[in-house]
Each structure stands twice: as C-alpha cells, then as structure tokens.
Design a protein around this motif. Sequence first.
Motif, PDB file in Angstrom:
ATOM      1  N   GLY A 175      77.329  50.608 144.532  1.00 16.80           N
ATOM      2  CA  GLY A 175      78.866  51.127 143.742  1.00 16.80           C
ATOM      3  C   GLY A 175      77.957  51.107 142.429  1.00 16.80           C
ATOM      4  O   GLY A 175      77.981  52.152 141.198  1.00 16.80           O
ATOM      5  N   ARG A 176      77.836  49.819 141.706  1.00 19.42           N
ATOM      6  CA  ARG A 176      77.650  50.209 140.854  1.00 19.42           C
ATOM      7  C   ARG A 176      75.903  50.517 140.349  1.00 19.42           C
ATOM      8  O   ARG A 176      75.907  50.833 139.118  1.00 19.42           O
ATOM      9  CB  ARG A 176      77.458  47.854 140.921  1.00 19.42           C
ATOM     10  CG  ARG A 176      78.325  47.384 140.171  1.00 19.42           C
ATOM     11  CD  ARG A 176      78.351  45.698 139.792  1.00 19.42           C
ATOM     12  NE  ARG A 176      77.907  45.351 140.192  1.00 19.42           N
ATOM     13  CZ  ARG A 176      76.319  44.472 140.955  1.00 19.42           C
ATOM     14  NH1 ARG A 176      75.876  44.869 139.862  1.00 19.42           N
ATOM     15  NH2 ARG A 176      76.322  43.540 141.972  1.00 19.42           N
ATOM     16  N   GLU A 211      74.581  56.928 137.102  1.00 17.02           N
ATOM     17  CA  GLU A 211      75.639  58.375 135.967  1.00 17.02           C
ATOM     18  C   GLU A 211      75.932  57.866 134.401  1.00 17.02           C
ATOM     19  O   GLU A 211      75.646  58.903 133.695  1.00 17.02           O
ATOM     20  CB  GLU A 211      77.147  58.609 136.859  1.00 17.02           C
ATOM     21  CG  GLU A 211      76.760  58.937 138.090  1.00 17.02           C
ATOM     22  CD  GLU A 211      78.061  58.780 138.984  1.00 17.02           C
ATOM     23  OE1 GLU A 211      78.976  58.610 138.741  1.00 17.02           O
ATOM     24  OE2 GLU A 211      77.550  60.108 140.031  1.00 17.02           O
ATOM     25  N   LEU A 215      75.450  53.107 141.205  1.00 20.61           N
ATOM     26  CA  LEU A 215      75.462  54.299 140.874  1.00 20.61           C
ATOM     27  C   LEU A 215      76.281  55.011 139.414  1.00 20.61           C
ATOM     28  O   LEU A 215      76.287  55.386 139.021  1.00 20.61           O
ATOM     29  CB  LEU A 215      76.674  54.993 142.136  1.00 20.61           C
ATOM     30  CG  LEU A 215      76.076  56.593 141.800  1.00 20.61           C
ATOM     31  CD1 LEU A 215      75.734  57.331 141.842  1.00 20.61           C
ATOM     32  CD2 LEU A 215      77.254  57.064 143.363  1.00 20.61           C
ATOM     33  N   ALA A 216      76.789  54.034 139.429  1.00 19.45           N
ATOM     34  CA  ALA A 216      77.878  54.083 138.219  1.00 19.45           C
ATOM     35  C   ALA A 216      77.010  53.852 136.604  1.00 19.45           C
ATOM     36  O   ALA A 216      77.249  54.974 136.018  1.00 19.45           O
ATOM     37  CB  ALA A 216      79.451  53.048 138.468  1.00 19.45           C
ATOM     38  N   GLU A 221      75.892  55.706 149.031  1.00 18.26           N
ATOM     39  CA  GLU A 221      77.305  54.879 148.709  1.00 18.26           C
ATOM     40  C   GLU A 221      78.211  55.901 150.031  1.00 18.26           C
ATOM     41  O   GLU A 221      78.904  55.418 150.562  1.00 18.26           O
ATOM     42  CB  GLU A 221      77.978  55.623 147.890  1.00 18.26           C
ATOM     43  CG  GLU A 221      78.519  55.223 147.444  1.00 18.26           C
ATOM     44  CD  GLU A 221      79.580  55.740 146.426  1.00 18.26           C
ATOM     45  OE1 GLU A 221      80.355  54.322 145.394  1.00 18.26           O
ATOM     46  OE2 GLU A 221      80.007  57.384 145.886  1.00 18.26           O
ATOM     47  N   ALA A 247      79.820  53.267 152.947  1.00 18.90           N
ATOM     48  CA  ALA A 247      81.340  52.872 152.282  1.00 18.90           C
ATOM     49  C   ALA A 247      81.863  54.609 152.848  1.00 18.90           C
ATOM     50  O   ALA A 247      82.332  54.750 152.314  1.00 18.90           O
ATOM     51  CB  ALA A 247      81.567  52.576 150.851  1.00 18.90           C
ATOM     52  N   PRO A 248      82.301  54.790 153.490  1.00 15.33           N
ATOM     53  CA  PRO A 248      82.621  55.579 154.646  1.00 15.33           C
ATOM     54  C   PRO A 248      84.111  55.487 153.781  1.00 15.33           C
ATOM     55  O   PRO A 248      85.092  54.556 154.203  1.00 15.33           O
ATOM     56  CB  PRO A 248      81.992  56.245 155.799  1.00 15.33           C
ATOM     57  CG  PRO A 248      82.076  54.776 156.180  1.00 15.33           C
ATOM     58  CD  PRO A 248      81.381  54.158 155.085  1.00 15.33           C
ATOM     59  N   GLU A 249      84.727  57.120 154.383  1.00 17.75           N
ATOM     60  CA  GLU A 249      86.465  56.666 154.757  1.00 17.75           C
ATOM     61  C   GLU A 249      87.145  56.025 155.008  1.00 17.75           C
ATOM     62  O   GLU A 249      88.121  55.265 154.791  1.00 17.75           O
ATOM     63  CB  GLU A 249      87.189  58.062 154.391  1.00 17.75           C
ATOM     64  CG  GLU A 249      86.541  59.466 152.995  1.00 17.75           C
ATOM     65  CD  GLU A 249      87.878  60.035 152.899  1.00 17.75           C
ATOM     66  OE1 GLU A 249      88.008  60.923 152.356  1.00 17.75           O
ATOM     67  OE2 GLU A 249      88.958  59.501 153.110  1.00 17.75           O
ATOM     68  N   GLN A 278      77.745  46.986 149.625  1.00 18.74           N
ATOM     69  CA  GLN A 278      78.386  48.797 148.251  1.00 18.74           C
ATOM     70  C   GLN A 278      78.982  48.212 147.472  1.00 18.74           C
ATOM     71  O   GLN A 278      78.659  49.520 146.699  1.00 18.74           O
ATOM     72  CB  GLN A 278      80.301  48.587 149.233  1.00 18.74           C
ATOM     73  CG  GLN A 278      80.174  48.731 150.621  1.00 18.74           C
ATOM     74  CD  GLN A 278      81.807  48.681 151.076  1.00 18.74           C
ATOM     75  OE1 GLN A 278      82.521  47.845 150.732  1.00 18.74           O
ATOM     76  NE2 GLN A 278      81.366  49.017 152.498  1.00 18.74           N
ATOM     77  N   ASN A 279      79.142  47.057 146.863  1.00 22.90           N
ATOM     78  CA  ASN A 279      79.474  46.552 145.790  1.00 22.90           C
ATOM     79  C   ASN A 279      78.165  47.451 144.568  1.00 22.90           C
ATOM     80  O   ASN A 279      77.647  47.832 143.424  1.00 22.90           O
ATOM     81  CB  ASN A 279      79.574  45.686 145.407  1.00 22.90           C
ATOM     82  CG  ASN A 279      80.317  45.015 144.318  1.00 22.90           C
ATOM     83  OD1 ASN A 279      79.240  44.682 142.712  1.00 22.90           O
ATOM     84  ND2 ASN A 279      81.652  45.595 143.681  1.00 22.90           N
ATOM     85  N   SER A 326      80.459  43.772 151.985  1.00 17.12           N
ATOM     86  CA  SER A 326      81.521  44.736 150.826  1.00 17.12           C
ATOM     87  C   SER A 326      80.070  44.106 149.213  1.00 17.12           C
ATOM     88  O   SER A 326      80.203  45.046 148.004  1.00 17.12           O
ATOM     89  CB  SER A 326      82.468  43.768 150.213  1.00 17.12           C
ATOM     90  OG  SER A 326      82.428  43.064 149.365  1.00 17.12           O
TER      91      SER A 326
END
Lengths: 459, 290
Positions: A392-393, A399, A395-396, A94, A98-100, A388-389, A385
């Motif tokens: 992100g999904r 967790e 990982l979420a 991630e 998806a860096p800052e 990234q998505n 994206s």
Amino acid sequence: MSLFNLMNIGTNALGAYRGAIEQSSHNAANVGTPGYTRRRGNLQSLALGRSVPAGVRFGDPRRIVDNISAGSMREARSRASSLEGRIPTLQTLEAIVAPEDGGLAPRIGNVLDGFGRLAARAGGLEERSSLLNEAQTLVNMFHTSHAQILSMKAPLVRSAESQVAAINDISEQIADINGQLTRAESTGGEASDLRDRRANLLDELSGFVNVRALEHKNGSVSVSLESGHTLVTGTNASELIATDGNLYQRGIKSSPNSDPVKLDTERVGGRLGATFEAYNEDVTGALEDLNEVAYALAESINEIHREGYGLDGETGRNFFEIDGPLGAANTIRLADGVKGNPEGIAATADSNALPGGSDLANRIAELRDKGLDLLDGASVIEGLSGLQNLIGRELAQAEDEAASASDQEALFKNIRAATEGVSLDEEISDILRYQRGFEAAGRLVQVADEMMNTLLQMV
Amino acid sequence: MRITEQHLFGHQTRRLGKMRAEQLKLQEQVSSGKRVSRPSDDPDAYARIARIDFKTQGIDSYTQRVEAVKTRMTVAEDALFQMSNILVRARELTVQGLNGSQNEGDRKLIAQELQGIREHFVQLGASEVDDQYVFSGVKSNVAAIAEDGSYQGGPEGALVEVGEGIKVDVAINGGAIFDGEVNVIGVLDDIIARFEGGDLESGDDMLVSLQKAEDQVSRGHTRIGARLNRVILAEDLGEEIKLSLAEERQSLADADLADTISRMLGLEQSLQAAVQVSQSSLQPSLLQIL
C-alpha cells in the motif's frame, strides 16, 4: 548605380520574402506536429563586394532549440515512467493480498478459532470435521494467492523483452540518422528534419530508459545510460537483452562476438527500470513474504500439535504438511494423519485427559495474538498486514511521485516549447510583415522596369 | 516567455484531467461511504482496520464458545437442582421410616421409593449435552456414576477461553459432588438396605449422612453457578469491546460524508469555471485576421 542592379535588388527581395513566407507557413502548418522545432532563417541585407547594395537574402533556416530544457524534460520523463511503470503491478498485488473480504486473515482466524471451539467439546467429532473444512479453505486460499502472484512474473518478462526490443530499435534508428546527418550537413546547411526526428527518438527513448545524449562536432549524437554504458556512438548501436530479472548489453556492432555485459537493473530508470523493479522487488518480495507467513503458521501449529494425542490415542502428528520454507504457500496442505480423519486431531497433550482435555487446543487458539519466532516475534496478523502495508505504501508513494514527476515533465516541456514551439500569432504576424515586403519588392521591380522603359524611349 | 499553441492546449488538458481524477475519487468515496477501502488509500489506517477486524472476529468466536459452555453449565445446574430436591425427598422418607409408628411393610415401601430416587440420581448424574457427559470431567464419553455408585469419570481440565484472558473449565468433576466426603449413592444404598432388613437400632447416622450428601450437592451447585456467572460476564465484556472496536473502525474507515460532498460540489464549480475560461481564452487569435 545601374538599373540592372535595381532590378537585381527587387528580384532578390522577391525571392527572399517568398522564402521567408514559405518558412513561416511551414512552421504554421506544423503547429500541431508533436516534437516539431520551429525553423528560423534570417533576412540578411546583401552587398556585392563591400559597398554595392544588393537587397536582401533569406538565410539558411535553423532549428531554434533549447537543449538544456530538452535534457531536463527527458530526465523527468524517465523518472515519471519509472514510477508509473510500477503502478499496475502494485495495484494487482494490492488486490491479491488485500481483497475485499479480507483474504487470508479471517481464514487464518477461522482455523485458530476452530481449535478454540474444539476446547469446548474436545470429545466430539463435529467440531473436528468443521475445523478440517476451515483448514482446507485456508490451504486453498494460500495456493490461490501464491499462484496469482507467481503468474505475474511471465507477463513482466515479456514486457521487459518488448521494451528492450523497442529500445534496440530506437538505438539503431539514431545510429542510422547519425550517419545520414553527418553526410547531409557536410555540404553546409542544417538537416533540420533529420535533427527533429533524432530529437523525437531521444524523447521516446527517455520514456524507456534514463539516457544522456551528447552531441559531437560532426553532428552525431552519442547516447549512454545513467550507468555510463553506451547505447549509441556514431553509427554503432549496442543491443540490450532481457532475461528473467536480468539485463545484459551486447557490445556495439563492431564486436558482435563479445560476451554480453550484465547491467545493474536498479540504475536503468524509465519504464524498463520499472519493469525490472516490479519483477525483482515487488513481485518476488510479495511471494517471499507470503511464503514466510504460510511457513510460520504451519510450523507453529505443528510444533504444538505434535505433542498432542488424537481421539485414537496417537501422538506426534502434524496438522499441516509443508515442503520446507521455499514455496510454503504453494506446498502447504493438510497432513495425511488428519486429512479425512477427524479423530487424528489432538486437543490435549495429556493422554490421561482424553477425550475432553483442551490444553493443546487452547495453546493453538492462542496463536492468534502470539508473536511467532519464525516471524521474528511478529504475530501472524502482523506479518500479513505488514505485507499489505508495504504494498500500500509503495503504491501510494509511486502514485504521488509519478504525479509530481509528470508535472515536472510538463513544466520542462513548456519551457522547452517556449523556445522551440510554434506560436501562431508570431508566424502570422511574420507572414503579414513578409507579405508587405513582397509587395514592396514587386513594386520595386515595376519601378525599375518603368525606369528602364523611360531610358529606352530616350534612345 | 513565449506561449505556444501546444502549451495552451496541453495546459488545459492537464488541468482538466487532474480535476476529473479528483472528482472521480470523491464520487467513489461518497457512493461507497468509505474513505479507506485499499491499503494505498491510507496504509497505516488500513493496517489498523485489519487488526480491528481480526480482533472482532476473535470476539465473535468467543461468543460461539460462550453459548456452548453456557448450555453445559445450565444443564448441570438444572440436574444439580433436581438432585437437591430428590435428596430432600429422600430425607423426608427416611425421617418417616424412622418413625416408630411404621411397620415392616411400610418400611419396605419406603425402601422401594428410595430405590427409585437412587436410580433417578444416577440418571441425573449421567446428564449429557450433545453426547458429552456433563459430570464426567474430561472422560466425557463415560457416565459419571457407575452401577455400584462409585465415580468413574475423570478430573477437570477442559478450559475454554470465553473472553479475553477469561477461561472457564467446561469439564465438571462429578466425583467431588457425588463421591466426596460421602458417597451419595452409598448413603442411599445403605438406607435402603437397612429399611429392607429392618435394622433400626440407630437411625441418626442415616440423617447425618444424608445431610452431608445434600450439602455436597449444594456446594457443587454453587460452584457451577459461579462458573455460569463468569461466562455471562465474559459475554457482556465481549459485547462492550466489540462496540468500542466498531467505533474506532468507523472513525478510521468511513468517509465524512458532509465534508466529502462539499468538496465534491466545490470541485464541480471549479471544473465549470475552468471549462468556460478555456473557451474564452483560446478564441482570440490572429488567424481571424489573416
């Protein structure tokens, strides 16, 4: 009724209560020992023959176990580990995609916008030079992202290797205990400490892989994976081998020369399963997606650029060079025809419209919102994206599910502890009770002694 | 159900641990002001934010191009304005020269001034911005008007996207302005020659031609003015879109501070209560009696 019997009863009782207090103290002393199962022995009333009372004895202490909850707890632990194990990998991925500062997306935008700006002054060199700088920055970022993701592979392989080493070690220990236990219990009684150790080893093992344990009548436990492959049977342990993304099992020690069997890494579970999933799905997938975006972008720009004429009148040039779709994010670079040669950049596909024509520059700039064939109709930002998505999904979700699996593990742990665990209140009240018994027994011995003296004095 | 020591302490640790993790998350939101800083915070919101950012970047790029195009159009407009002015002066001079009261010497002087205007016109035709000739169409590396007054530039065809779907051609075809129905330089050269040569039999055609020339330039001026307006319109539109995108982004990405802070305070209270309760519930034990 003989007086000696009275003495006997007292003596037996003293021994019994001493043993009982010993056991309760042992339990109390181990209240903090992780994985300790409380022992319980029975105070049983003794009789010689059928009717002669002989006091009390303290029976063989046994572990009070709850195997069902133990099994459920291990399964929950495997699940929690299989999810938790992926989290560090997903977090790193991630951070890379998806860096800052937005990462690849704004830099791709800069290149496409660079062509858009060129349209306003297609006869100039400054816009071309700055476009080359933007393009080189993008190329560098592709390289960096690719290298960062690729470098995650080796540590995962090493993790798998060390996890497999731990599993093999535990398997051997269990096999060893199986042997010791069978021998120790053959004379009757329970080898409680060995059983405790083995139970703890199984708990530890379940963190690494999802296992099923089956106890046989002779006290040995066989351990197998979810897929049915046996890790331990009797005193034999198999060996697991991890290579890049693959897991093999070499047969149990009796046939060391047999070919290793390939295991399905998706049915392994536990931390080892997580490591393989991270390697085979998460990291490999991210690399593939990154390469796909790089390839699609480069080829889409090149397709248009080749139609164009540079300021020097040449046509047919690529803007980017790539060595094919595999590893595209690693091999992408500025084409020789434009690198260090701003005049080589084309803005128009009509040689008569040189130098100011802008049709081609506009077509490239419009790739910003255009669906690309090489991305199945998605635009370049949608492709990025999407990656990234996905991460992100995943990982979420990991967790979330890891937290709830962890809660489940705790729940089963408590249920198990309700049966197996030490309660100080219980042990202490037992100790007080046994102390009374001990005092009574001691008094009994004194009474018997006095009675004996009385008799003797009569003589 | 039997409650064991491990159960009690373990439960406490888990509970407190979870509360602290939640507390940390809320603290991070308050200090950064963001609800979504990573895809895993809210994957779909992050994707929308990424698209908004990409689009906003695109609009910023339009802004840069708008500046470049505006500059070219403005320089062209100014040049055309001056061209109109000097053509008016040329007409005045011609009328003067056609007046019967003028002698040959006077006409020769007028011819000289007209020659000056002719050269000024050519110069204006060669207006440039950043080394790009403004009236030469796509042949931006060549001056629009040749020595002999003919148009040597190229056609138009340098469309620039200055707003979403709004394209403006930054290349101006000087030919339509200088060498259309009449060739402006040709007209001036003709008048100069006739004043120098003394041919004054027919003078009206000169005025007619000059008028046509003036109209040509004026029409060009109007066209360029319209282009400039489109560019300014595109700029305003871009600003509006940027604003609404920024609003959408804020609603997706930013933390509702009031809500987050009150949740944080509530959590702090729960934490304190949990810690105190744990102290009192763990104390009593038969150990004290033993």
